[in-house]
Design an enzyme around this catalytic site. Sequence first.
Site: not given
Length: 286
Positions: A47, A158
């Site tokens: 990632r 979020d």
Amino acid sequence: MNDMTPRSFDGREYPYTPQDFAAVSAMVHAHSGICLPQTKTMLVYSRLAKLVRERGLRDFASYIDLIRRDPAERQRAIEAMTTNHTKFFREDHHFRQFERDVRPGLIERLDAGGKVRMWCAAASTGEEPYSLAMSLLGPDPVEGRVIAGADVAILGTDLSGAVLDVARRGHYPAALSQDVPLDLRQTWTRVSGGTMAVAPMLRDLVRYRRLNLLNAWPMRGRFDVIFCRNVMIYFDEPTRERLVQRLVDQLAPGGHLYIGHSERIGGEAARRLRAIGQTVYRKDAA
Ligand SMILES: C[S@@+](CC[C@H](N)C(=O)[O-])C[C@H]1O[C@@H](n2cnc3c(N)ncnc32)[C@H](O)[C@@H]1O
């Protein structure tokens, strides 16, 4: 990849050591609560390698230096480590329970001129708050319009700004419409050219804000319903316990808390909640 691309001895594009993994893991935990055990070593590499490349750096150590110094880059790195999987009407028993046992009381209150506030605390790309909004408005467009016109709001928050951009647009691949019950789908979504759009009225009901659950929460009012699902699984026990305490504080007396299927309520907070269904809890009225 060209001839100048650096390669580590073990064949990876960038040198990456156990110390690099430990440094990233500690930083992600400190800033987001997300635990990255050693089994995630290669996930972290895959990632973050993209970000190392985008910054034109030679190795992970240089990237770690950068994210120590630069809060915006650190936020990007942490966002890259989040898992954002979600689904319309995921764990649909929650929505059925909400429609059957919670919604009637909320509608009654709205009819009497009261207000209703709901919060999806790890909203990801918006499927969860829109599912909750559809469950509240119901399949009848006339009744739905009346409810939406009352004093009702859903907050979706979020850690990741990228997922909230998707949520705000309210556009999804058409195939996802299959996850929405037919009657609600017909009233609150439109499919065209491979895209499913949620109705503007539904979009207007949900406000999205970036919020790290570990930090201070700016919301002053309490919530009648809180969905905090499938985020605590990434946290350790002390972080989970602190978070649940704060969620219960933020819940109105008689309010409902929904958590993910593999999550549990423990510690002091458990004494302030009554389990009333599968991973559904009610805070005792004051
Ligand atoms: C697996 S998704 C869950 C989405 C939805 N609640 C559901 O159950 O389908 C987890 C979300 O939690 C968010 N997240 C992770 N750590 C967070 C934190 N410290 N504060 C706020 N959100 C966080 C991630 O960005 C991700 O979008």
